[in-house]
Scaffold this active site. Structure first.
Site, PDB file in Angstrom:
ATOM      1  N   ASP A 487      52.104  45.477  42.878  1.00 49.40           N
ATOM      2  CA  ASP A 487      50.651  45.352  43.015  1.00 49.40           C
ATOM      3  C   ASP A 487      49.994  46.727  42.954  1.00 49.40           C
ATOM      4  O   ASP A 487      50.652  47.771  43.099  1.00 49.40           O
ATOM      5  CB  ASP A 487      50.351  44.669  44.361  1.00 49.40           C
ATOM      6  CG  ASP A 487      49.049  43.876  44.352  1.00 49.40           C
ATOM      7  OD1 ASP A 487      48.229  44.089  43.450  1.00 49.40           O
ATOM      8  OD2 ASP A 487      48.856  43.050  45.270  1.00 49.40           O
ATOM      9  N   ASP A 557      43.240  37.040  40.742  1.00 50.64           N
ATOM     10  CA  ASP A 557      43.350  36.499  42.097  1.00 50.64           C
ATOM     11  C   ASP A 557      42.669  35.147  42.196  1.00 50.64           C
ATOM     12  O   ASP A 557      42.763  34.477  43.221  1.00 50.64           O
ATOM     13  CB  ASP A 557      42.678  37.451  43.100  1.00 50.64           C
ATOM     14  CG  ASP A 557      43.656  38.497  43.594  1.00 50.64           C
ATOM     15  OD1 ASP A 557      44.850  38.377  43.288  1.00 50.64           O
ATOM     16  OD2 ASP A 557      43.222  39.424  44.292  1.00 50.64           O
TER      17      ASP A 557
HETATM   18  C1  DGJ Z   1      46.273  41.316  45.646  1.00 52.12           C
HETATM   19  C2  DGJ Z   1      47.040  40.341  44.819  1.00 52.12           C
HETATM   20  O1  DGJ Z   1      46.365  40.045  43.661  1.00 52.12           O
HETATM   21  C3  DGJ Z   1      47.352  39.110  45.652  1.00 52.12           C
HETATM   22  O2  DGJ Z   1      48.007  38.153  44.875  1.00 52.12           O
HETATM   23  C4  DGJ Z   1      48.192  39.526  46.813  1.00 52.12           C
HETATM   24  O3  DGJ Z   1      49.431  39.993  46.377  1.00 52.12           O
HETATM   25  C5  DGJ Z   1      47.467  40.585  47.608  1.00 52.12           C
HETATM   26  N1  DGJ Z   1      47.054  41.684  46.781  1.00 52.12           N
HETATM   27  C6  DGJ Z   1      48.325  41.099  48.715  1.00 52.12           C
HETATM   28  O4  DGJ Z   1      47.732  42.114  49.404  1.00 52.12           O
END
Ligand code: DGJ
Length: 779
Positions: A487, A557
């Site tokens: 991430d 997301d």
């Molecule tokens: C952002 C990501 O896009 C989510 O799927 C998740 O992993 C969160 N970060 C976790 O902090």
């Protein structure tokens, strides 16, 4: 030197002709040793495909430009304002945005370049330290070298041609051949001047949770720019842009598309001049960029992929998807089925403990998924997003026996284990930051701007890269880990480094990216069997550059099915289906509060690498049965979803201001009410056995909203071969919870294309029809 496979040089007229699959590209060395763009368009195959007419007098005719600045005052048509250039510089009387700008040792920036050398080489040489299209046998590249009059710089332009894809790979390299340092202020990956301005500009703007909504605007005079200044390619704009003929639809029309294999600040631009010619270029974002190049040093631009197609948006995206899947994604993964997974994020958020992980993974095993992913929240003190990034060891209260033991517990349920990491970041509240505050990107007198309570580690500093590589190689090796979600949850802001002198601070944004690529390369090379998925607050750095290291990417997301269809549509302009992760999540949806049916959410998740993301401990018996059926269906389609190309029959584009239109013949398309897409592999040449049940194309029709007094859709299926018999299998449920109905018959390619298939009458919103198509025989 004349012809080497895909590249031909016509010495008489000094024209290079590049045969890039279905299109041709020509450039010429001009009378002043400059480099002139001659042609990009459908493949030239006739007797003059060797470029013999590229410089014919009727082509060379140019407008005399009054008041032009030219070195040849006797010839007013010699102005660089009208000569189509391949590599326009600054201060040359052109006045448009240049492709490159160098500050020489004497402080000047306007010197013209002359071609000094040109050669054809095997393969696709790529830029140093940057991702690039991988070479296959039969590929060739043209390298053209140019120098300024004072011999202070040599610029090499690379044109790579694939033996098996309709694409052209361009990038550039600057070498300091003088005895003093110079500064590169701007360096494009590609530039070309088109003779007209009859184009629409297509780009992929967005925001967090609304990534890559396809936008289409007519090109007016002046510039259209798709760019990022964020140190990542970003949610707000993806490094893809296309010029399309105004009549372009999903399936017809000319499209000149470009995407950068670059994940940092970029700029793609179309500029229509006062003489109605169009300059198309792209590369590193010049704003804030300044690279100090010492004598003898070289600097490489990122690589760009260009394609010219005539089959509309589907034709253009098919070329990009196939090239990126087969030649950018690591060959170990390009055809490898991805495991269906359950990710803990929306189910547990930060409530990840040995207990909850064990319960959730047991529930995941009941659903027949193959991989459990432990997302954020597992490491020291990480109970929310205010702390702990940088302290990459398990939280002893949550996981008293460590991550290896948690992984074993998950594996005891018959699942593989995956883990979330965010290597590039540090929380101010962390041991790492307290020990090494100088390891963050920062500027003197700056404010240390935070985003999501975090700072960015200085990956321009090789010491930081080495530290992170050792740490994460050790961490991944410490447990049975089959998958990593990498991430990256913020944009860069104060892009300064404590280890570089003031005169090199303009290099830090690009150096940061080189550091990320190096780190990704070291970690992924250490674990070739671990599946890496990229993520940046969703799809914030979702580009072809990252796919070189991570075979798949979390496109957003936003897990709402309706919104995801639109995000997947825009993303598929260049990203292959198998590289775009998509999950079934809970209802009401956590981002939007919208509820949609399970079958609708399942169909949306099958536009990408498939997974689940909810608290599976809560499921009702009916949900369990339904999810098991969905996963069984997904398994049947998995080979196709792994290596298929995604095209759109009815795009889920609800913006009525968008002129994007679906395939000809589906003109009654009603935005917001329906969508349809197709996943297909090139049908094998041989006849398929009557017994085989594996579909070679899957069409998914979605009734998003039902409507009164509208006859069921007649869906015409593009892309099938006329003289060929196909087996069609329809699967659908009349009512949300009724028995599945299957209908099977045989039909010819032209029948399916022209007459189409009448969709069944479906009751209610969010209804799906799956149409499996297999080729039987040539009639
Ligand atoms: C952002 C990501 O896009 C989510 O799927 C998740 O992993 C969160 N970060 C976790 O902090």
């Amino acid at each position: 030197m004349n012809s080497v496979g895909l590249i031909h040089y016509n010495e008489e007229v000094s024209v290079y002709s590049l045969s890039c699959g279905n299109f041709s590209y020509q450039l010429r060395i001009g009378e002043r040793e400059d480099l002139i763009h001659c042609y990009v368009g459908p493949r030239l195959r006739g007797p003059t495909a060797d470029g013999s007419t590229a410089d014919a007098p009727f082509i060379r005719r140019r407008l005399p430009v009054p008041y032009a600045c030219t070195s040849d005052p006797a010839d007013p048509s010699s102005s660089s304002q009208v000569i189509p250039s391949e590599w326009p510089g600054s201060g040359a009387g052109d006045y448009r945005v240049p492709a490159w700008r160098i500050e020489y040792s004497d402080g000047s920036s306007s010197r013209s370049l002359s071609v000094t050398d040109h050669r054809i080489v095997d393969g696709l040489p790529g830029p140093e330290g940057l991702p690039s299209v991988r070479t296959a046998s039969g590929d060739r590249s043209l390298v053209v070298k140019l120098q300024d009059d004072a011999r202070e710089v040599e610029i090499s332009l690379y044109y790579g041609v694939c033996s098996d894809h309709s694409a052209l790979m361009r990038w550039s390299s600057v070498r300091n051949t003088g005895s003093s340092s110079i500064r590169i202020r701007q360096l494009s990956s590609f530039s070309l001047d088109l003779p007209d301005n009859d184009w629409h500009c297509l780009s992929l703007p967005g925001a967090w949770a609304r990534e890559r909504w396809l936008e289409r605007l007519p090109l007016g005079r002046g510039s259209f720019t798709a760019e990022s200044r964020r140190g990542i390619s970003g949610h707000q704009m993806s490094p893809w842009m296309a010029l399309a003929a105004p009549d372009t639809s999903q399936d017809t029309g000319s499209v000149l598309a470009a995407t950068l294999l670059y994940s940092s600040s970029f700029r793609l631009q179309a500029e229509c001049s006062d003489y109605f010619q169009t300059r198309f270029m792209g590369g590193i974002q010049p704003d804030g960029f300044c690279w100090l190049l010492q004598p003898g040093e070289e600097f490489d631009s990122p690589q760009a992929i260009l394609s010219y197609t005539t089959g509309g948006l589907n034709g253009s995206s098919a070329v990009m998807q196939q090239l990126i899947r087969q030649r950018v994604v690591h060959p170990d993964w390009s055809e490898r089925p991805r495991p269906p997974l359950l990710n803990s994020w929306e189910g547990l958020y930060f409530n990840t403990t040995q207990q909850t992980v064990s319960e959730l993974s047991a529930a995941a095993a009941d659903l027949d998924v193959e991989l459990f992913v432990l997302d954020d929240g597992w490491f020291q003190g990480r109970n929310d997003d205010t702390s702990s990034l940088g302290d990459w060891y398990p939280d002893r209260q949550k996981f008293p026996e460590g991550i290896a033991s948690a992984a074993e517990k998950v594996r005891s349920h018959g699942l593989k284990f995956g883990l979330w990491i965010e290597p590039e970041m540090v929380s101010p509240d962390s041991e790492l930051y307290r020990k090494h505050p100088e390891w963050c990107l920062q500027v003197p007198h700056g404010k240390m701007l935070q985003s999501r309570n975090q700072l960015v580690l200085d990956l321009a500093n090789p010491e930081v890269v080495d530290y992170l590589a050792d740490l994460f190689i050790g961490l991944i090796g410490s447990a049975s880990i089959s998958y990593i979600k990498w991430d990256m949850n913020r944009n860069l802001a104060e892009t300064g480094s404590t280890v570089f002198p003031p005169e090199q601070q303009g290099e830090i944004t690009h150096r940061y990216m080189l550091g990320v690529y190096k780190l990704a390369d070291r970690i992924t090379s250490a674990y070739p069997d671990v599946l890496f998925e990229g993520c940046a607050g969703g799809g914030g750095r979702c580009d072809a550059g990252m796919l070189y290291y991570f075979p798949q990417y979390w496109t957003s997301d936003n897990t709402d099915a309706l919104e995801r269809m639109r995000i997947q549509y825009g993303s598929s302009m260049f990203l292959p289906l198998s590289s775009m992760s998509a999950h079934i999540s809970a209802v009401p949806n956590h981002q939007l509060g919208r509820s949609s049916s399970m079958e609708f959410r399942a169909a949306a998740a099958m536009t990408g690498s498939f997974g689940l993301e909810f608290d599976a401990r809560d499921l009702s018996g009916a949900e369990l049965i339904s999810l098991k059926q969905i996963i069984r269906r997904w398994r049947a389609y998995q080979p196709l979803l792994t290596s298929g190309t995604l095209s759109w029959i009815l795009p889920p584009d609800w913006d009525s201001s968008s002129p994007v239109r679906p395939a000809a013949g589906n003109a009654a398309w009603s935005p917001m009410r329906e969508a349809a897409w197709m996943v297909s592999r090139p049908f094998p040449g041989h006849s398929h056995s009557q017994e085989s049940r594996e579909p070679e194309a899957l069409v998914v029709y979605v009734q998003i909203l039902t409507a009164p007094a509208v006859p069921p859709r007649r869906l015409r299926i593009p892309g099938l071969t006329d003289n060929t018999l196909y087996r069609i299998l329809l699967r659908y449920c009349m009512q949300p919870d009724s028995e599945e109905i299957t209908e099977e018959w045989q039909s010819s390619g032209e029948d399916l294309r022209y007459r189409g298939i009448q969709m069944p009458y479906l009751h209610g919103d969010h209804r799906i029809v799956y149409i499996e198509i297999s080729r039987l025989q040539t009639e």
